[in-house]
Design a protein around this motif. Sequence first.
Motif, PDB file in Angstrom:
ATOM      1  N   VAL A  95       0.867  -1.188   0.000  1.00  0.00           N
ATOM      2  CA  VAL A  95       0.000   0.000   0.000  1.00  0.00           C
ATOM      3  C   VAL A  95       0.901   1.235   0.000  1.00  0.00           C
ATOM      4  O   VAL A  95       0.857   2.041  -0.932  1.00  0.00           O
ATOM      5  N   LEU A  96       1.715   1.379   1.028  1.00  0.00           N
ATOM      6  CA  LEU A  96       2.815   2.347   0.997  1.00  0.00           C
ATOM      7  C   LEU A  96       4.084   1.539   1.259  1.00  0.00           C
ATOM      8  O   LEU A  96       4.128   0.706   2.167  1.00  0.00           O
ATOM      9  N   ALA A  97       5.113   1.793   0.460  1.00  0.00           N
ATOM     10  CA  ALA A  97       6.308   0.951   0.498  1.00  0.00           C
ATOM     11  C   ALA A  97       6.998   1.036   1.853  1.00  0.00           C
ATOM     12  O   ALA A  97       7.099   2.120   2.448  1.00  0.00           O
ATOM     13  N   THR A  98       7.481  -0.108   2.332  1.00  0.00           N
ATOM     14  CA  THR A  98       8.232  -0.130   3.582  1.00  0.00           C
ATOM     15  C   THR A  98       9.695  -0.500   3.332  1.00  0.00           C
ATOM     16  O   THR A  98      10.597   0.232   3.698  1.00  0.00           O
ATOM     17  N   ASP A  99       9.895  -1.637   2.681  1.00  0.00           N
ATOM     18  CA  ASP A  99      11.239  -2.170   2.511  1.00  0.00           C
ATOM     19  C   ASP A  99      11.905  -1.693   1.227  1.00  0.00           C
ATOM     20  O   ASP A  99      13.028  -1.196   1.225  1.00  0.00           O
ATOM     21  N   LYS A 100      11.198  -1.867   0.129  1.00  0.00           N
ATOM     22  CA  LYS A 100      11.739  -1.559  -1.191  1.00  0.00           C
ATOM     23  C   LYS A 100      10.652  -0.863  -2.001  1.00  0.00           C
ATOM     24  O   LYS A 100       9.463  -1.023  -1.726  1.00  0.00           O
ATOM     25  N   VAL A 101      11.099  -0.147  -3.024  1.00  0.00           N
ATOM     26  CA  VAL A 101      10.148   0.216  -4.079  1.00  0.00           C
ATOM     27  C   VAL A 101      10.433  -0.718  -5.245  1.00  0.00           C
ATOM     28  O   VAL A 101      11.581  -1.055  -5.517  1.00  0.00           O
ATOM     29  N   ARG A 102       9.346  -1.142  -5.919  1.00  0.00           N
ATOM     30  CA  ARG A 102       9.495  -2.189  -6.934  1.00  0.00           C
ATOM     31  C   ARG A 102       9.060  -1.746  -8.327  1.00  0.00           C
ATOM     32  O   ARG A 102       9.134  -2.521  -9.275  1.00  0.00           O
ATOM     33  N   PHE A 103       8.565  -0.535  -8.455  1.00  0.00           N
ATOM     34  CA  PHE A 103       8.327   0.017  -9.807  1.00  0.00           C
ATOM     35  C   PHE A 103       8.272   1.538  -9.701  1.00  0.00           C
ATOM     36  O   PHE A 103       7.994   2.094  -8.623  1.00  0.00           O
ATOM     37  N   TYR A 357       7.409 -11.628 -12.607  1.00  0.00           N
ATOM     38  CA  TYR A 357       7.476 -10.314 -11.977  1.00  0.00           C
ATOM     39  C   TYR A 357       8.534  -9.477 -12.681  1.00  0.00           C
ATOM     40  O   TYR A 357       9.580  -9.999 -13.088  1.00  0.00           O
ATOM     41  N   THR A 358       8.265  -8.199 -12.820  1.00  0.00           N
ATOM     42  CA  THR A 358       9.272  -7.243 -13.311  1.00  0.00           C
ATOM     43  C   THR A 358       9.138  -5.962 -12.486  1.00  0.00           C
ATOM     44  O   THR A 358       8.181  -5.816 -11.718  1.00  0.00           O
ATOM     45  N   ASN A 359      10.058  -5.049 -12.694  1.00  0.00           N
ATOM     46  CA  ASN A 359       9.968  -3.755 -11.980  1.00  0.00           C
ATOM     47  C   ASN A 359       9.123  -2.776 -12.786  1.00  0.00           C
ATOM     48  O   ASN A 359       9.581  -1.724 -13.224  1.00  0.00           O
ATOM     49  N   LYS A 360       7.876  -3.167 -12.989  1.00  0.00           N
ATOM     50  CA  LYS A 360       6.928  -2.328 -13.720  1.00  0.00           C
ATOM     51  C   LYS A 360       5.612  -2.312 -12.949  1.00  0.00           C
ATOM     52  O   LYS A 360       5.402  -3.108 -12.028  1.00  0.00           O
ATOM     53  N   ALA A 361       4.738  -1.411 -13.358  1.00  0.00           N
ATOM     54  CA  ALA A 361       3.464  -1.283 -12.636  1.00  0.00           C
ATOM     55  C   ALA A 361       2.696  -2.597 -12.678  1.00  0.00           C
ATOM     56  O   ALA A 361       2.755  -3.330 -13.661  1.00  0.00           O
ATOM     57  N   PRO A 362       1.987  -2.925 -11.597  1.00  0.00           N
ATOM     58  CA  PRO A 362       1.187  -4.147 -11.571  1.00  0.00           C
ATOM     59  C   PRO A 362      -0.125  -3.961 -12.318  1.00  0.00           C
ATOM     60  O   PRO A 362      -0.535  -2.836 -12.588  1.00  0.00           O
TER      61      PRO A 362
END
Lengths: 793, 175
Positions: A95-103, A357-362
Amino acid sequence: MALDEIKIGGLGASRRRVEDNRFIRGKGNYVDDIVLPGMLHMELLRSPVAHARIKSIDVSAAWEVPGVRLVLTGEMMAARNLAWMPTLSYDTQAVLATDKVRFQGQEVAAVIADDPYIAKDACQRIVVEYEQLPAIVNPLQAMAAGAEVIRDDKENQEGNKVFDWEIGDKSATDKAFADADVISKMECHYPRSHPSPMETCGSIADYNRATGKLTVYMTSQAPHIVRAAVAMVAELPEHMIRIVSPDLGGGFGNKVPIYPGYVVSILASILLECPVKWIEDKTGNLISTGFGRDVYLQGELALRKDGKILGMRMKTISDHGAFYADAQPSKFKIGLMHSTFAAYDIPAAHLFSTGYYTNKAPGGVAYRCSFRVTEAMFFQERMIHGAANDLGMDQAEFRRMNLVKDDMFPYRTAFGFLTDSGQYGKCLDIGMKAIGYDTFQAEKAEARKRGKLLGLGISTMTEPLGAGNSREYDILGIKMFDSAELRIHMSGKGILRTGAMNQGQGHQTTWAQIVAHELGIPAEDITVEEGDTDTAPFGMGTYASRSTPVAGAAVAMVARKVRAKARKIAAHLLEVSEEDIEWELGRFYVRSNKERGVTIQDCAMAAYSNLPDGMEPGLENNAYYDPPNLTWPFAAYFVKVEVDPETGVWDVLKVVAVDDCGVRINPMVVEGQIMGGLTEAYAMSSMQYQTYDEEGNCIGSNYMDYLLPTAWETPGFELYEVVTPCPHHPIGAKGVGECATVAGPAAFVNAVVDAVGHTGVRNIDMPMMPNRVYEALQTGKDISGMPPVKMGD
Amino acid sequence: MTSLYDEVAPTPAADVPTRRITLNVNGEDRTVDVEPRLLLAHLIRQGLKMTGTHTGCDTTNCGACTILFEGRPIKSCTMLAVQADGHNIETVEGMASASELHPIQEGFKEEHGLHCGFCTPGMMLAAKALLAENPDPTEDEIRWALSGNLCRCTGYQNIVKSVLWAAKKMRAESN
């Protein structure tokens, strides 16, 4: 005297739309038009990078901006167990990133302030320290050995694979290939595309501490699914949640998923005890919300030399972005991709699908399509085009030979679907005549003398709509039925509510037409309401062309229940037994004396004033409809193009669309849907796509980079109609909202490939921008849109 | 009046600098105090409470916020409210009279020129500007005049027909 059905706005009437009255006056009621007393405004801070560890977030400067009421981060969400939420595909999404941002564009923090200008100012002051990681922007990188694991938050996740999934009879298919005279191969990339409704997503969460009730006005195509999800995520009791979808400025599948912004606005409203409005900007919508397509397609057809298709096998590799958030029936990992070739009589088929999975929008939403059906039918028609050429056969005749014939229904496809009706050959004939198929080769030769290249493309398909029967189709376990509730007032006017959710389809107009057809009450006497979970019966919402097949059927069924009760009242009023009563539109009469009758309005008044002894008062009912099968509309599209070999620019000379969507409730609305769909087909084939650079920056984050056709580029369309009623739908309708988006793109690509086919080119990946077409002409080679992504093309 | 957003701030956030402007909206003079950075689209939607003007893309591309500025179509999402000081603007709310729709509004309904309705006000105002200059446009002229306005639902063909319908009616009325 029976009523004239067209005059009362019944089935088949091109009734002018009720909803237009407010829209043309600027009196629509979209979510951003709603202002609640004491309302605050929320803005999201999004990640500028595609893949990074979050080292720190400093929000202190944001708090100092006057007018800021709350700043939220992932850590604060986590403290309330809200940092992650479930997706519609049994995955989780931050919902809001905690550990990493993924896209790029992922939600990192939120500011709630007195006005959106202040909230934006304060977002700029949040300092986030990122430690960048290599970005993975396509499945080839995702599957590479040693690739960074994007979803290291998930236990047991090794590598970046989301799923393997297969269907069909592999050994029978292998045998078909062993027996084949000719094997025809095809490989395409269906690029990522964003549905991009004109209105972005948004919500107003309004939590009332005094009553404990949470009301959320939001842009949702499926408000009841949202209520169920909010009950789960926010741990609020379901009866204390009211989701209201007001007018939606388009949806196209983009407004099915549940987005972080909605959830954050809900928490903010609970914490601040006042309404909180969140309206996404266009870039936020384009880079973070549900996309469509992004699939690599490989396939082969086993052919007998006389043209008969013996077998088909196909592989797909799909790119799901950072979270597996496809909106589709849960049992099917790659939607209804296996509906491919449903219109063709093929004995054996096999499909193998892998998702990454990729580093793009879900996303992976059903963008104006019935769950990956667009990719399925596009690839089918590209394969058919290639196979006909490989065999040296005529495009239309190759199709005619292999399409399911009228007398073969019900027909079980190699993947197990049951198609039940259609006149495929007739549609083909009408289209060929309209496009001038017989004289095209002469026309092409003549154009060649002028230095122009003409091409003609065909696309024919049947697609599975109206998911669906409860044996096969559910989302997170909830069966995909739909519902309607009809209440007739004493004056014979009434209100109808359904579990569907209009977003431009015109339900207010067309649902009333179904009631008019069933009861003889003029359509103008029926109010239609949708989108408020406190008043509408439970339904799965509007997407995948399921409204008419499922909710529309429920409307007919509830009207029939009401008519059954009215019949009893009529017998009482006419003082005869129910068996002696006959029905004609709008009126019951005595079989032996047609003059003696009562209208449906008479029965309505009696339901409140003059009932037979023991009968429950009132004239209302509800119906939940679980369809026995999917519905199968058929489409045959023909496109004629002219390519300028000097530039690669192609012009559309003619588009012919033959649609058989069964019985048409409102022909005007049906044609509107088809033209809208054809335009999206043209868009995807010519200009509209999203790509990413090597660092994971989204190319297509605003309307200067993400090209949508205007009135100037968009061609005109010629529409033709065939009607084969659906055998199991109560009024014989099949659904139509997406046929043209699904089958249209291949017609455009086949036309351009036909125009340049003399060079040996078999495929040009979409979008067929002039540089791609020019390169194909120069090199005689297929043009692939697959990675490595070429910048600036 | 002050056109701070929604006028609902529980307490004034700070001493926000404002400027007093007067503009004529749909024939009526309106005097408002606005922040210099307030966009015209937001003044119209929030301050003036005319929500028929929509904001779609915030970047002058989609045309959902099209209004008439001194009779010419402009995109109000990329104009500051203070730039409208002393000027005449027209929004969709000014098209119909109390009893009668404008022929363009009628045309959009008659020819099914809208689905979701979000682009419709902007489309109609762009069409109004066209017909004021060219009462008998060709299909191509209409397509060109509306090429600053995006629609995702209709495929434009019925929008073109709607404008042709309106042009015909307006010509008949002026004869």
